[in-house]
Design a protein around this motif. Structure first.
Motif, mmCIF file in Angstrom:
data_model
loop_
_atom_site.group_PDB
_atom_site.id
_atom_site.type_symbol
_atom_site.label_atom_id
_atom_site.label_comp_id
_atom_site.label_asym_id
_atom_site.label_seq_id
_atom_site.Cartn_x
_atom_site.Cartn_y
_atom_site.Cartn_z
ATOM 1 N N ALA A 77 0.832 -1.206 0.000
ATOM 2 C CA ALA A 77 0.000 0.000 0.000
ATOM 3 C C ALA A 77 0.866 1.256 0.000
ATOM 4 O O ALA A 77 0.569 2.226 -0.707
ATOM 5 C CB ALA A 77 -0.942 -0.005 1.206
ATOM 6 N N MET A 78 1.945 1.248 0.771
ATOM 7 C CA MET A 78 2.850 2.411 0.792
ATOM 8 C C MET A 78 3.486 2.627 -0.582
ATOM 9 O O MET A 78 3.584 3.762 -1.051
ATOM 10 C CB MET A 78 3.937 2.217 1.847
ATOM 11 N N ASN A 79 3.903 1.545 -1.221
ATOM 12 C CA ASN A 79 4.479 1.665 -2.564
ATOM 13 C C ASN A 79 3.455 2.205 -3.549
ATOM 14 O O ASN A 79 3.772 3.031 -4.399
ATOM 15 C CB ASN A 79 5.017 0.320 -3.043
ATOM 16 N N LEU A 105 -6.214 2.178 -4.128
ATOM 17 C CA LEU A 105 -6.249 2.592 -2.726
ATOM 18 C C LEU A 105 -7.425 3.498 -2.422
ATOM 19 O O LEU A 105 -7.929 4.181 -3.307
ATOM 20 C CB LEU A 105 -4.973 3.363 -2.365
ATOM 21 N N GLU A 106 -7.798 3.495 -1.149
ATOM 22 C CA GLU A 106 -8.773 4.461 -0.662
ATOM 23 C C GLU A 106 -8.379 4.842 0.760
ATOM 24 O O GLU A 106 -8.142 3.968 1.598
ATOM 25 C CB GLU A 106 -10.184 3.877 -0.677
ATOM 26 N N LEU A 107 -8.283 6.150 1.012
ATOM 27 C CA LEU A 107 -8.006 6.666 2.345
ATOM 28 C C LEU A 107 -9.185 7.519 2.775
ATOM 29 O O LEU A 107 -9.681 8.330 1.995
ATOM 30 C CB LEU A 107 -6.755 7.561 2.347
ATOM 31 N N LYS A 115 -5.163 9.786 12.371
ATOM 32 C CA LYS A 115 -5.236 8.470 11.741
ATOM 33 C C LYS A 115 -6.202 8.505 10.560
ATOM 34 O O LYS A 115 -7.144 9.294 10.535
ATOM 35 C CB LYS A 115 -5.699 7.412 12.743
ATOM 36 N N VAL A 116 -5.944 7.629 9.590
ATOM 37 C CA VAL A 116 -6.813 7.477 8.423
ATOM 38 C C VAL A 116 -7.141 6.008 8.237
ATOM 39 O O VAL A 116 -6.362 5.136 8.612
ATOM 40 C CB VAL A 116 -6.155 8.039 7.136
ATOM 41 N N ASP A 117 -8.314 5.734 7.679
ATOM 42 C CA ASP A 117 -8.685 4.367 7.306
ATOM 43 C C ASP A 117 -8.117 4.105 5.913
ATOM 44 O O ASP A 117 -8.341 4.885 4.994
ATOM 45 C CB ASP A 117 -10.208 4.198 7.267
ATOM 46 N N VAL A 118 -7.404 3.002 5.766
ATOM 47 C CA VAL A 118 -6.769 2.668 4.493
ATOM 48 C C VAL A 118 -7.351 1.360 3.979
ATOM 49 O O VAL A 118 -7.472 0.388 4.717
ATOM 50 C CB VAL A 118 -5.232 2.524 4.653
ATOM 51 N N SER A 119 -7.735 1.358 2.696
ATOM 52 C CA SER A 119 -8.208 0.140 2.030
ATOM 53 C C SER A 119 -7.366 -0.082 0.786
ATOM 54 O O SER A 119 -7.103 0.845 0.031
ATOM 55 C CB SER A 119 -9.678 0.276 1.625
ATOM 56 N N GLY A 122 -10.095 -2.671 -1.994
ATOM 57 C CA GLY A 122 -11.348 -3.001 -1.316
ATOM 58 C C GLY A 122 -11.192 -3.739 -0.001
ATOM 59 O O GLY A 122 -12.161 -4.000 0.683
ATOM 60 N N VAL A 123 -9.957 -4.081 0.374
ATOM 61 C CA VAL A 123 -9.711 -4.791 1.627
ATOM 62 C C VAL A 123 -9.174 -3.797 2.654
ATOM 63 O O VAL A 123 -8.152 -3.154 2.426
ATOM 64 C CB VAL A 123 -8.690 -5.935 1.435
ATOM 65 N N SER A 124 -9.874 -3.666 3.767
ATOM 66 C CA SER A 124 -9.474 -2.718 4.789
ATOM 67 C C SER A 124 -8.161 -3.148 5.440
ATOM 68 O O SER A 124 -7.988 -4.298 5.828
ATOM 69 C CB SER A 124 -10.558 -2.597 5.857
#
Length: 149
Positions: A77-79, A105-107, A115-119, A122-124
């Motif tokens: 996800a970071m990449n 990605l989705e933030l 903090k942020v929610d990261v997906s 589609g997988v949280s």
């Protein structure tokens, strides 16, 4: 798990394992109710306990695999954040809450929160603390011209 340990266990206890398997098959063949499954489970648990494999060891292995998987997904996800920042679409509401989407990605974040929610696809991946990489991704998504309000 160490294959040498299993090999040694099988060599030392092959007779007990064979007897347990014969009893297991006889029970499954003769008993026609739920009792057979209870007996089968008891036999399997007895073999596992006898082999020295504890539930703690199994739990540790499961935790290790889970941790490695989550770490791999976070790294991916970071990449992707760095690669897809130019394509990111930033959407904010009147309260300051925002959503950033890219193809993978989705933030989702709230104004004033750290903090942020990261997906990922589609997988949280849970809530992430906003570090330098995430903040850079947020700033670039705001500035790249895809922002919508």
């Amino acid at each position: 798990m160490n294959t040498q340990v299993w090999s040694d266990f099988l060599q030392q206890n092959w007779l007990i394992i064979v007897i347990a398997l014969i009893v297991l098959f006889v029970v499954l063949g003769l008993v026609k109710t739920m009792v057979k499954w209870a007996i089968a489970i008891i036999i399997v648990i007895a073999l596992v306990v006898y082999s020295g494999v504890s539930l703690e060891k199994i739990k540790d292995v499961v935790n290790d695999v889970t941790t490695e998987t989550v770490d791999t997904l976070k790294s991916e996800a970071m990449n992707l954040m760095m690669k897809e920042a130019k394509e990111a679409k930033y959407i904010a509401d009147a309260a300051g809450n925002f959503t950033i989407t890219t193809p993978n990605l989705e933030l989702k974040g709230e104004k004033g929160k750290d903090k942020v929610d990261v997906s990922l696809r589609g997988v949280s991946l849970g809530k992430w603390k906003i570090n330098d990489t995430v903040q850079s991704f947020i700033n670039e998504s705001k500035a790249n011209g895809n922002a919508a309000k």
